[in-house]
Write a protein that holds these residues in place. Sequence first.
Motif, short mmCIF file in Angstrom:
data_model
loop_
_atom_site.label_atom_id
_atom_site.label_comp_id
_atom_site.label_asym_id
_atom_site.label_seq_id
_atom_site.Cartn_x
_atom_site.Cartn_y
_atom_site.Cartn_z
N GLN A 32 -37.37 55.22 22.56
CA GLN A 32 -37.61 55.44 20.05
C GLN A 32 -36.88 54.39 19.90
O GLN A 32 -37.31 53.93 18.25
CB GLN A 32 -36.89 56.97 20.46
N ALA A 33 -35.96 53.56 20.39
CA ALA A 33 -35.04 52.56 18.86
C ALA A 33 -35.30 51.62 19.05
O ALA A 33 -36.12 50.37 18.37
CB ALA A 33 -33.48 52.50 20.62
N LYS A 34 -36.41 51.60 20.35
CA LYS A 34 -36.78 49.78 20.33
C LYS A 34 -38.19 50.18 19.45
O LYS A 34 -38.93 49.11 18.38
CB LYS A 34 -37.88 49.66 21.84
N GLN A 74 -38.29 51.81 16.70
CA GLN A 74 -37.77 51.60 15.32
C GLN A 74 -36.58 50.66 14.70
O GLN A 74 -37.12 50.00 13.63
CB GLN A 74 -36.10 52.17 15.17
N ARG A 75 -36.68 49.88 15.28
CA ARG A 75 -36.46 48.73 15.27
C ARG A 75 -37.85 47.25 14.55
O ARG A 75 -37.67 46.78 13.82
CB ARG A 75 -35.81 47.33 16.68
N ALA A 76 -38.96 47.86 15.73
CA ALA A 76 -39.93 47.17 15.07
C ALA A 76 -40.73 47.78 14.21
O ALA A 76 -41.32 46.52 13.71
CB ALA A 76 -40.59 47.18 16.49
N LYS A 109 -38.74 48.75 11.48
CA LYS A 109 -37.52 47.86 10.35
C LYS A 109 -37.94 46.33 10.08
O LYS A 109 -38.52 45.45 10.38
CB LYS A 109 -36.53 48.14 10.81
#
Length: 94
Positions: free
Chosen positions: A86-88, A90-92, A94
């Motif tokens: 999920q963090a990956k 979210q970074r993608a 942004k």
Amino acid sequence: MARANWIDDDNHPDLDAHVGQLEHFAQAIADGHVDEAEMARQEENLIAAMRAVESSLSDEQHAKVTRLLAEIAAYTVMQMMHDMAQAKVQRAVK
């Protein structure tokens, strides 16, 4: 002393109250990095806790606790992998 439930009102595992009482855990993660010495200490703590309980269990209780420990370990790994994915994402985004 009242027991803290293992499952929250939304029917999700909730061991945070128990983990929060582990002072060594809070100290180990305070800097956002867990080193080998901290991992070794946690392994020692885990083994000590397991030994303290294991010999007092009947065979039936042992089987149930073994299943519980395995399910917790599996859940923890899966939750971490899910959170990392999920963090990956979210970074993608942004």
